[in-house]
Design a protein around this motif. Structure first.
Motif, PDB file in Angstrom:
ATOM      1  N   ARG A  22      11.324  75.120  53.885  1.00 33.09           N
ATOM      2  CA  ARG A  22      11.803  76.222  53.547  1.00 33.09           C
ATOM      3  C   ARG A  22      13.298  76.917  54.099  1.00 33.09           C
ATOM      4  O   ARG A  22      13.607  77.828  53.185  1.00 33.09           O
ATOM      5  CB  ARG A  22      10.822  77.715  54.400  1.00 33.09           C
ATOM      6  N   VAL A  23      13.858  76.049  54.786  1.00 34.33           N
ATOM      7  CA  VAL A  23      14.830  76.406  55.492  1.00 34.33           C
ATOM      8  C   VAL A  23      15.612  74.623  55.015  1.00 34.33           C
ATOM      9  O   VAL A  23      17.374  74.664  55.327  1.00 34.33           O
ATOM     10  CB  VAL A  23      15.281  76.945  56.702  1.00 34.33           C
ATOM     11  N   HIS A  76       4.201  69.873  61.769  1.00 31.54           N
ATOM     12  CA  HIS A  76       5.264  71.388  61.478  1.00 31.54           C
ATOM     13  C   HIS A  76       6.448  71.220  60.633  1.00 31.54           C
ATOM     14  O   HIS A  76       6.800  72.045  60.198  1.00 31.54           O
ATOM     15  CB  HIS A  76       5.726  72.154  62.100  1.00 31.54           C
ATOM     16  N   ALA A  77       6.426  69.674  60.082  1.00 36.36           N
ATOM     17  CA  ALA A  77       7.659  68.966  59.761  1.00 36.36           C
ATOM     18  C   ALA A  77       7.903  69.872  58.378  1.00 36.36           C
ATOM     19  O   ALA A  77       9.306  70.904  57.677  1.00 36.36           O
ATOM     20  CB  ALA A  77       8.030  67.834  59.901  1.00 36.36           C
ATOM     21  N   PRO A  78       6.552  70.142  57.026  1.00 36.69           N
ATOM     22  CA  PRO A  78       6.355  70.557  56.070  1.00 36.69           C
ATOM     23  C   PRO A  78       7.194  71.930  55.483  1.00 36.69           C
ATOM     24  O   PRO A  78       7.908  72.249  55.188  1.00 36.69           O
ATOM     25  CB  PRO A  78       5.026  70.205  55.947  1.00 36.69           C
ATOM     26  N   ALA A  79       6.783  72.379  57.197  1.00 39.72           N
ATOM     27  CA  ALA A  79       7.303  74.259  57.112  1.00 39.72           C
ATOM     28  C   ALA A  79       9.091  73.841  57.393  1.00 39.72           C
ATOM     29  O   ALA A  79       9.169  74.780  56.897  1.00 39.72           O
ATOM     30  CB  ALA A  79       6.880  74.408  58.538  1.00 39.72           C
ATOM     31  N   GLU A 124      11.450  82.728  64.126  1.00 37.78           N
ATOM     32  CA  GLU A 124      11.444  82.442  65.528  1.00 37.78           C
ATOM     33  C   GLU A 124      10.622  80.683  65.351  1.00 37.78           C
ATOM     34  O   GLU A 124      10.955  80.018  66.132  1.00 37.78           O
ATOM     35  CB  GLU A 124      10.908  83.363  66.368  1.00 37.78           C
ATOM     36  N   TYR A 125       9.488  81.182  64.247  1.00 37.52           N
ATOM     37  CA  TYR A 125       8.448  79.813  64.230  1.00 37.52           C
ATOM     38  C   TYR A 125       9.399  78.768  63.481  1.00 37.52           C
ATOM     39  O   TYR A 125       9.314  77.837  64.059  1.00 37.52           O
ATOM     40  CB  TYR A 125       7.345  79.729  63.544  1.00 37.52           C
ATOM     41  N   LEU A 126      10.328  79.349  62.308  1.00 39.68           N
ATOM     42  CA  LEU A 126      10.414  77.789  62.083  1.00 39.68           C
ATOM     43  C   LEU A 126      12.511  77.819  63.116  1.00 39.68           C
ATOM     44  O   LEU A 126      12.328  76.002  62.887  1.00 39.68           O
ATOM     45  CB  LEU A 126      11.598  78.185  60.467  1.00 39.68           C
ATOM     46  N   CYS A 148      20.105  75.001  59.239  1.00 36.52           N
ATOM     47  CA  CYS A 148      19.421  76.531  59.303  1.00 36.52           C
ATOM     48  C   CYS A 148      20.191  77.062  61.107  1.00 36.52           C
ATOM     49  O   CYS A 148      19.401  76.707  61.959  1.00 36.52           O
ATOM     50  CB  CYS A 148      18.528  76.678  59.089  1.00 36.52           C
ATOM     51  N   PRO A 149      20.473  78.439  61.429  1.00 35.38           N
ATOM     52  CA  PRO A 149      20.856  79.429  62.271  1.00 35.38           C
ATOM     53  C   PRO A 149      19.902  79.164  63.267  1.00 35.38           C
ATOM     54  O   PRO A 149      19.997  79.108  64.429  1.00 35.38           O
ATOM     55  CB  PRO A 149      21.217  80.017  61.688  1.00 35.38           C
ATOM     56  N   TYR A 150      19.203  79.551  62.784  1.00 34.94           N
ATOM     57  CA  TYR A 150      17.252  79.098  63.238  1.00 34.94           C
ATOM     58  C   TYR A 150      17.139  78.406  64.510  1.00 34.94           C
ATOM     59  O   TYR A 150      16.841  78.842  65.772  1.00 34.94           O
ATOM     60  CB  TYR A 150      15.978  79.763  62.818  1.00 34.94           C
TER      61      TYR A 150
END
Length: 313
Positions: A191-192, A185-188, A273-275, A232-234
């Protein structure tokens, strides 16, 4: 608190400390509520590696969300007598959100309203921005330049952390599966990777004070900024969601709605939410390295075991 530390704080305030009682504090701090001669209270946080940096972060956050005012920052001393670094804060009355969520007696609609208000405040933390992502290096909130993007750091951090997990908290198969999950999942996070917003990094119900305001709720203070960074605030939203199974019905739905509709530095990503959950892999990896018997670390290990079977559920 040692007598030397109490006397230093009294001198800085110009008023004698006449009483003290411990409060829940951060991972590396002792926190105490101090009673002052003539009336009044302050909070002292003792210890920690960089209280001046934390104080600067709190000042930056205070422009956007409720944060206690820092009254004094006292550096650590060795001579003539040893004393830990101390940060003296204004006392803010309020009830820990953890007590409200764990105390019962609040109906679902009210919990949803509470969650919405908390979500809005957590969103506003991220409206404080910096020139680049990374960790703060001084009390001017300079961000270090040598950090790799989060998407590249995550697999390395996960592998290093699982190697440091104590005892039998996680079995070997779970450790291997966790590293693979982080790698997948690291490549996602590409985006942030560029996000450079203030991240509290320890947003949880113990670090938020709330109170009733007629039929609604108010956030009185966001506490314990020792782990804050630029990113990233997420991740802050995911921190609140991490142990959401333990919260009463209504709060999380309200929190998600409040964070989603709250103020942000840029438009919210559809997959926020996923990020956020992927960003939370950093914190979970670190948490499970805590010593045996650490309650939060054991709870984090339960999340790890669940996520390697069904990610992000």
């Amino acid at each position: 608190m040692e007598l030397t530390e109490t006397l230093r704080i009294s001198e800085a305030l110009g008023r004698a400390v006449v009483g003290a009682r411990p409060l829940a504090g951060g991972f590396s701090h002792e926190t105490a509520l101090l009673e002052l001669a003539g009336g009044g209270r302050v909070v002292a946080r003792l210890g920690g590696a960089a209280p001046a940096v934390e104080a600067a972060v709190m000042a930056a956050g205070r422009a956007r969300v409720p944060v206690p005012e820092v009254l004094h920052v006292l550096p650590a001393v060795v001579e003539p007598e040893e004393a830990r670094a101390a940060m003296v804060l204004e006392y803010v009355p309020g009830t820990p959100l953890s007590h409200v969520l764990g105390g019962g007696g609040v109906d679902r609609d009210s919990l949803a309203a509470l969650g919405t208000e908390v979500g809005r405040v957590v969103a506003r933390v991220g409206t404080v921005t910096f020139d680049r992502p990374g960790f703060f290096t001084d009390d001017r909130l300079t961000v270090g330049r040598d950090e790799q993007p989060w998407s590249r750091q995550l697999p390395e951090v996960a592998e290093a952390c699982v190697a440091a997990v104590p005892g039998d908290r996680l079995d070997a198969a779970t450790r291997r599966a966790w590293v693979k999950l982080c790698e997948a999942h690291a490549p996602a996070l590409e985006r942030v990777d560029h996000e450079a917003c203030l991240v509290h990094a320890d947003i949880n119900p113990k670090n938020i004070l709330v109170s009733r305001t007629g039929p609604g709720w108010r956030v009185d203070a966001v506490l314990d900024w020792e782990f804050a960074y630029s990113g990233c605030p997420y991740g802050d939203a995911a921190n609140m969601l991490r142990f959401g199974d333990a919260y009463p019905d209504g709060f999380l739905d309200g929190f998600r709605a409040g964070f989603r509709t709250g103020e942000h530095a840029r438009p919210l990503d559809a997959d926020w939410e996923y990020l956020g959950r992927v960003l939370d892999l950093f914190a979970l990896s670190d948490l499970v390295t805590r010593p045996q018997g650490h309650e939060v670390a054991d709870a984090a290990a339960e999340v790890v075991r669940r996520w390697v079977v069904r990610p992000f559920t």
